[in-house]
Motif scaffolding. Structure first.
Motif, PDB file in Angstrom:
ATOM      1  N   PHE A  11      46.131  32.612  33.316  1.00  0.00           N
ATOM      2  CA  PHE A  11      47.076  33.695  33.566  1.00  0.00           C
ATOM      3  C   PHE A  11      47.573  33.658  35.008  1.00  0.00           C
ATOM      4  CE2 PHE A  11      47.788  38.066  35.072  1.00  0.00           C
ATOM      5  CZ  PHE A  11      48.885  38.406  34.285  1.00  0.00           C
ATOM      6  N   VAL A  12      46.662  33.466  35.929  1.00  0.00           N
ATOM      7  CA  VAL A  12      47.012  33.441  37.349  1.00  0.00           C
ATOM      8  C   VAL A  12      47.941  32.261  37.650  1.00  0.00           C
ATOM      9  CG1 VAL A  12      46.063  33.073  39.654  1.00  0.00           C
ATOM     10  CG2 VAL A  12      44.992  34.696  38.106  1.00  0.00           C
ATOM     11  N   VAL A  29      54.737  39.529  44.893  1.00  0.00           N
ATOM     12  CA  VAL A  29      53.868  40.252  43.967  1.00  0.00           C
ATOM     13  C   VAL A  29      52.838  39.318  43.336  1.00  0.00           C
ATOM     14  CG1 VAL A  29      53.820  41.565  41.826  1.00  0.00           C
ATOM     15  CG2 VAL A  29      55.651  41.954  43.467  1.00  0.00           C
ATOM     16  N   ALA A  30      53.248  38.128  42.941  1.00  0.00           N
ATOM     17  CA  ALA A  30      52.393  37.236  42.156  1.00  0.00           C
ATOM     18  C   ALA A  30      51.206  36.690  42.946  1.00  0.00           C
ATOM     19  CB  ALA A  30      53.202  36.082  41.594  1.00  0.00           C
ATOM     20  N   VAL A  31      51.416  36.304  44.158  1.00  0.00           N
ATOM     21  CA  VAL A  31      50.333  35.692  44.930  1.00  0.00           C
ATOM     22  C   VAL A  31      49.192  36.682  45.198  1.00  0.00           C
ATOM     23  CG1 VAL A  31      49.747  34.576  47.115  1.00  0.00           C
ATOM     24  CG2 VAL A  31      51.817  33.899  45.896  1.00  0.00           C
ATOM     25  N   PRO A  32      49.472  37.908  45.655  1.00  0.00           N
ATOM     26  CA  PRO A  32      48.351  38.846  45.816  1.00  0.00           C
ATOM     27  C   PRO A  32      47.665  39.194  44.502  1.00  0.00           C
ATOM     28  CG  PRO A  32      50.234  39.596  47.070  1.00  0.00           C
ATOM     29  CD  PRO A  32      50.694  38.451  46.241  1.00  0.00           C
ATOM     30  N   ALA A  34      47.385  37.231  41.938  1.00  0.00           N
ATOM     31  CA  ALA A  34      46.584  36.054  41.600  1.00  0.00           C
ATOM     32  C   ALA A  34      45.297  36.019  42.416  1.00  0.00           C
ATOM     33  CB  ALA A  34      47.394  34.788  41.829  1.00  0.00           C
ATOM     34  N   ILE A  35      45.391  36.307  43.687  1.00  0.00           N
ATOM     35  CA  ILE A  35      44.200  36.308  44.552  1.00  0.00           C
ATOM     36  C   ILE A  35      43.211  37.376  44.096  1.00  0.00           C
ATOM     37  CG2 ILE A  35      43.383  36.775  46.900  1.00  0.00           C
ATOM     38  CD1 ILE A  35      45.976  35.392  47.877  1.00  0.00           C
ATOM     39  N   ILE A  36      43.709  38.554  43.772  1.00  0.00           N
ATOM     40  CA  ILE A  36      42.839  39.640  43.304  1.00  0.00           C
ATOM     41  C   ILE A  36      42.181  39.256  41.981  1.00  0.00           C
ATOM     42  CG2 ILE A  36      42.836  42.004  42.414  1.00  0.00           C
ATOM     43  CD1 ILE A  36      44.985  42.621  44.564  1.00  0.00           C
ATOM     44  N   ALA A  37      42.943  38.667  41.069  1.00  0.00           N
ATOM     45  CA  ALA A  37      42.382  38.265  39.775  1.00  0.00           C
ATOM     46  C   ALA A  37      41.299  37.207  39.947  1.00  0.00           C
ATOM     47  CB  ALA A  37      43.487  37.749  38.864  1.00  0.00           C
ATOM     48  N   ILE A  38      41.529  36.253  40.820  1.00  0.00           N
ATOM     49  CA  ILE A  38      40.523  35.216  41.068  1.00  0.00           C
ATOM     50  C   ILE A  38      39.270  35.831  41.685  1.00  0.00           C
ATOM     51  CG2 ILE A  38      40.002  33.188  42.486  1.00  0.00           C
ATOM     52  CD1 ILE A  38      42.933  32.339  42.042  1.00  0.00           C
ATOM     53  N   ALA A  39      39.438  36.754  42.617  1.00  0.00           N
ATOM     54  CA  ALA A  39      38.290  37.400  43.256  1.00  0.00           C
ATOM     55  C   ALA A  39      37.477  38.209  42.247  1.00  0.00           C
ATOM     56  CB  ALA A  39      38.757  38.297  44.398  1.00  0.00           C
ATOM     57  N   VAL A  40      38.153  38.939  41.377  1.00  0.00           N
ATOM     58  CA  VAL A  40      37.443  39.743  40.373  1.00  0.00           C
ATOM     59  C   VAL A  40      36.681  38.838  39.411  1.00  0.00           C
ATOM     60  CG1 VAL A  40      37.796  41.258  38.384  1.00  0.00           C
ATOM     61  CG2 VAL A  40      38.949  41.747  40.528  1.00  0.00           C
TER      62      VAL A  40
END
Length: 81
Positions: A11-12, A29-32, A34-40
């Protein structure tokens, strides 16, 4: 990798690819996101692995044997001649 990690990663990557394809404000919008999704996802995976390791250590502690006290007769039968 867990199935959840694979799905979130796909998805990211799709989100980042879409943002570059449209080459607009979507990158902002997409990069932050994506970073949040990867961190979670990494946090969830790390927590699962930590709990699994802790449960293995707990099982080892419970499985430890206690010292056995042998009687004199037991010691005589255990000695090989």
């Amino acid at each position: 990798m867990s199935p959840l990690t694979i799905v979130v990663s796909a998805f990211v990557l799709a989100l980042v690819a879409m943002s570059f394809a449209f080459a607009g404000g979507a990158v902002i919008v997409a990069v932050p996101v994506a970073i949040i999704a990867i961190a979670v996802t990494a946090t969830i995976d790390y927590t699962k692995r930590r709990k699994s390791a802790a449960s293995i250590h707990d099982q080892r502690e419970r499985a430890r044997t206690q010292k056995v006290d042998f009687t004199e007769r037991d010691e005589q039968t255990l000695v090989s001649e």
